[in-house]
Design an enzyme around this catalytic site. Sequence first.
Site, PDB file in Angstrom:
ATOM      1  N   HIS A 276      -5.593  12.632   3.954  1.00  0.00           N
ATOM      2  CA  HIS A 276      -6.583  12.474   2.968  1.00  0.00           C
ATOM      3  C   HIS A 276      -7.595  13.248   3.043  1.00  0.00           C
ATOM      4  CE1 HIS A 276      -3.757   9.637   1.102  1.00  0.00           C
ATOM      5  NE2 HIS A 276      -4.026   8.733   1.948  1.00  0.00           N
ATOM      6  N   ASP A 327       3.377  10.467   0.170  1.00  0.00           N
ATOM      7  CA  ASP A 327       2.521   9.220   0.420  1.00  0.00           C
ATOM      8  C   ASP A 327       3.081   8.191  -0.156  1.00  0.00           C
ATOM      9  OD1 ASP A 327       0.555   7.375   0.979  1.00  0.00           O
ATOM     10  OD2 ASP A 327      -0.982   8.498   0.302  1.00  0.00           O
TER      11      ASP A 327
HETATM   12  C1  NGQ Z   1      -1.160   2.583   2.940  1.00  0.00           C
HETATM   13  N1  NGQ Z   1      -2.030   4.207   1.317  1.00  0.00           N
HETATM   14  O1  NGQ Z   1      -1.099   2.150   4.100  1.00  0.00           O
HETATM   15  O2  NGQ Z   1      -0.121   2.219   2.336  1.00  0.00           O
HETATM   16  C2  NGQ Z   1      -2.190   3.099   1.985  1.00  0.00           C
HETATM   17  C3  NGQ Z   1      -3.096   1.797   1.436  1.00  0.00           C
HETATM   18  C4  NGQ Z   1      -4.773   1.119   3.144  1.00  0.00           C
HETATM   19  C5  NGQ Z   1      -2.896   4.990   1.025  1.00  0.00           C
HETATM   20  N2  NGQ Z   1      -3.960   4.983   1.803  1.00  0.00           N
HETATM   21  C6  NGQ Z   1      -3.469   0.838   2.445  1.00  0.00           C
HETATM   22  N3  NGQ Z   1      -2.595   5.902  -0.029  1.00  0.00           N
HETATM   23  O3  NGQ Z   1      -5.004   2.419   3.249  1.00  0.00           O
HETATM   24  O4  NGQ Z   1      -5.355   0.106   3.518  1.00  0.00           O
HETATM   25 ZN    ZN Z   2      -0.611   6.843   3.290  1.00  0.00          ZN
END
Ligand code: NGQ
Ligand code: ZN
Length: 461
Positions: A276, A327
């Site tokens: 990101h 993602d």
């Molecule tokens: C994840 N996803 O780990 O799936 C994360 C969300 C977080 C993204 N960042 C959870 N898109 O970052 O705490």
């Molecule tokens: Zn992720």
Amino acid sequence: MTIHNNMSRTALWFRSLLLPDGGADGVRLVIRDGRIETLTKDTPAETGDEIHEIGLPGLPNLHSHAFQRGMAGLTEQRGATADSFWTWREAMYRFVDHMGPEEVEAIAAQAFLEMLESGFTRVGEFHYVHHDPDGTPYADIGELAARIAAAAGETGIALTLLPVFYLHAGFGGLPAVPGQRRFINDTDRYGRLVDASRKAVSPLSDARVGIAPHSLRAATPAEILEILPLANGGPVHIHVAEQVKEVEDCLRWSGQRPLELLLDRLPVDERWCLVHATHVTEAESADIAACGAVVGLCPITEANLGDGIFPAQAFMERGGRFGVGSDSNVLIDAAEELRLLEYGQRLSLRTRNALARAPTPSVGRSLFDAALAGGAQALGAPSTLAVGQPADLVSLKADDSALAHRQHDRWLDGWIFAGRRQTVDCVWRAGTRLVNGGRHIHRDAIGRRYRLALHKVLHQS
Ligand code: NGQ
Ligand code: ZN
């Protein structure tokens, strides 16, 4: 159903094939044991060759949470309070609670199959659901890592497995919350998980293992330094600076922004993939470009979650490296990731052809080349079509209206900006043709098992 390397010798001939130095015509590839044995340009097809029109190298997908494919489209309903990344995460944690090992494997196989059908031939699986639903480790700490590896084996996609280190709920070592219990390991147990992950991928061809501290929220800089040797020269991936709240919380805790802190406190270099990096200052962007780390951009998910837009044009002009990832897998489409990446820049800068980079004027070619090289670096595996490399290839349908009367780089522009997933014809991984006419060879069986698994996750617990 595991797909094994193509041990035979096959010859493919392409009217045009995108090679590292550009599109070439009349290219003949002899493939033995999954690798390119010879590559000849400007040559006619020989009797028995398989003939194709337009060929490209397969694209690496550098960031995936495969299980999230199972909740795609289920979080698009307005809730009682303002919806955000954080309310989406609550829904995602609830989904996680209901998956057993069978479901993890079935959903991952479906996601990997769709990646192949869209033109991705390798996935970096940022894998963080490790334990059973009450947070107890399985008898084999690598049970779910092995399920991910099995799904890769069933679909044939190349795997870079990134077992995730996750210990805290927020900056400064806050204790994890109950919704995170399936993710949690201390540094010792994480070492065992990395070993188990190496074992889990050992039956697969061309697999790699890296490490992945989840984020600066879930892992402290000291813990990241402690686990770093486990990468053993392999990739290191981390989520960073995705949400404004994350930047604010980090500033409050440390006096530094997340990227600032990361670049200041940790030995970030070419082995790292910063996933990101949305909220980046000019100085941070210059520092990332200078250290050679890859930024992992996931435009479809970043749009879906309301993250913001990474200033990619400025980063690219500084020589910054990036790749793309699917993602959350809310929609799996290699060309669309590249298209949305460019369109985000056009919308925010109110310009056109933002990410074209000399020597080519073609945006499609620039995006594709950058994502091919950045993805390969981030996943620790080459992606170029050359003698000795795995034959990971995609062909496009020359009769698709988006490609009519186009040549070379215009094919990429046509596929990315005017085509759709249906433009992809065949996909080969290590010389095995896994996708024919846009359909994976096991689409029906994997799709049936996926629907049964989803029924269980959504209705039976
Ligand atoms: C994840 N996803 O780990 O799936 C994360 C969300 C977080 C993204 N960042 C959870 N898109 O970052 O705490
Ligand atoms: Zn992720």
